[in-house]
Design a protein around this motif. Structure first.
Motif: not given
Length: 379
Positions: A150-157, A325-336
């Motif tokens: 991925f180049d970008y990743g987005f999530a809503i909570h 906390s939110e597990d989504f943070g780990r995706f920040g290691s591979v995308a914006k």
């Protein structure tokens, strides 16, 4: 655009998912349901079983362009839901009390709109991750070679306590880091009439608990924020004739940044080890529910914030990061990546409360927001 029929059907889907929750790592039926929905939408590619039960569905544009991921969570919580809604959980002791079924529904709604008009360029990936609640799912997906790039990743909570129509987002820290520490103290038992012959953890615990809680400092808006929460304590057997010889202490450690967590771990284990040695006990540790801090990329956060404002949300960065906390943070290691919090209502029951229920009237605004982000990036 979303039709009234879309909104009605998505509401029905949200309630159906709410009725059939599954725990972290066990989301087989939920994942199968999501995969079937993606197939019905005509996704160009569907990958299942990623990181366990994860599902990823891709919708390709006509030309090359950015790869944009939108994430939702599959799992529910081990909590007994309160009586009330007609769509109450049918799995006793398991319930969607964090809104994950609403987040999934939002992605399905986005999929409907993307299926009707494919992106002009690039690829939109809808990612449904397992095991968010225990912090294991994102890492498992990232370790799976079947996960696309991925180049970008987005999530809503969703965010109870914040009025609907309001949103919180900022570049930088969005969710705190946290980890669960289980400390096991081991001594020796004796007859309850001869406590002096035991090596009991009672006096050690009396010293450990206040010392651990004293490690807490500041608020989440401060760089040196630390929070220590005692979540469970057990000692000995439930009997009147035995002086306890063992104990367990469960503690959640929380910091604003990953860098601060190592120091807090060392301080917490030092307190337990020191008290154990002083009272003739051994101390052992294991670690659970390990969440990295969720850090919003500045570019991705700006894209999300602009889209939210264009959709009519009142956008603010007040009181961020979120302590949870939110597990989504780990995706920040591979995308914006960036996460946004959408208000569920000022008086809405809090996340993980027995009477929490995702507000159905948040479905349509969530879909429209995600769709605007998708169009802004892929046309």
């Amino acid at each position: 655009m979303l039709t009234n029929a879309d909104i009605s059907e998505l509401t029905e889907l949200r309630r159906e998912l709410h009725q059939r929750p599954e725990l972290s790592g066990q989301e087989t039926k939920t994942a199968a349901k999501i995969a079937a929905l993606m197939e019905d939408l005509g996704a160009d590619e569907i990958r299942t079983g990623i990181g366990g039960t994860g599902v990823v569905a891709g919708f390709r544009g006509e030309t090359s362009g950015p790869s944009v991921m939108f994430r939702a969570e599959l799992d529910a919580l081990p909590i007994l839901e309160a009586e009330g809604p007609a769509h109450r959980s049918t799995s006793e002791g398991v319930a969607h009390l964090c809104g994950h079924e609403g987040h999934m529904t939002g992605l399905v709604g986005l999929g409907r709109l993307i299926a009707r008009q494919r992106p002009a360029s690039g690829t939109i990936w809808l990612l449904f991750q397992p095991a968010e609640e225990n912090g294991a799912g994102a890492a498992a997906m990232l370790a799976d070679p079947a996960l696309p790039g991925f180049d970008y990743g987005f999530a809503i909570h969703n965010f109870p306590g914040l009025a609907q129509g309001h949103a919180l987002i900022a570049p930088g820290a969005m969710n705190c880091a946290s980890v669960g520490m289980r400390a096991v103290l081991q001594g020796a038992t004796s007859h309850a009439s001869e406590p002096e012959k035991a090596r009991t953890p009672s006096p050690a615990i009396a010293a450990i608990l206040p010392a651990l809680m004293a490690l807490s400092q500041g608020t989440q808006v401060q760089e040196d924020f630390r929070l220590v929460t005692i979540t469970h304590l057990s000692m000995g057997e439930p009997a009147f004739g035995i002086t306890p010889g063992s104990a367990e202490i469960w503690v959640t450690l929380r910091t604003r940044t990953d860098a601060s967590m190592a120091a807090l771990r060392d301080a917490a284990t030092g307190i337990v080890t020191g008290a154990a040695e002083a009272h003739g006990l051994s101390a052992g540790f294991d670690w659970h529910d390990d969440f990295a801090a969720s850090i919003n990329d500045p570019e991705a956060a700006a894209i999300f914030a602009r889209a939210a404002e264009a959709e009519g949300f009142a956008v603010s960065d007040q009181s961020l990061p979120m302590r949870a906390s939110e597990d989504f943070g780990r995706f920040g290691s591979v995308a914006k990546t960036a996460m946004i919090l959408l208000g569920s209502g000022e008086d809405h029951p809090p996340l993980h409360a027995e009477n929490y229920d995702y507000p159905d009237d948040l479905i349509a605004p969530s879909v429209r927001l995600l769709h605007r982000v998708a169009r802004d990036l892929t046309g």
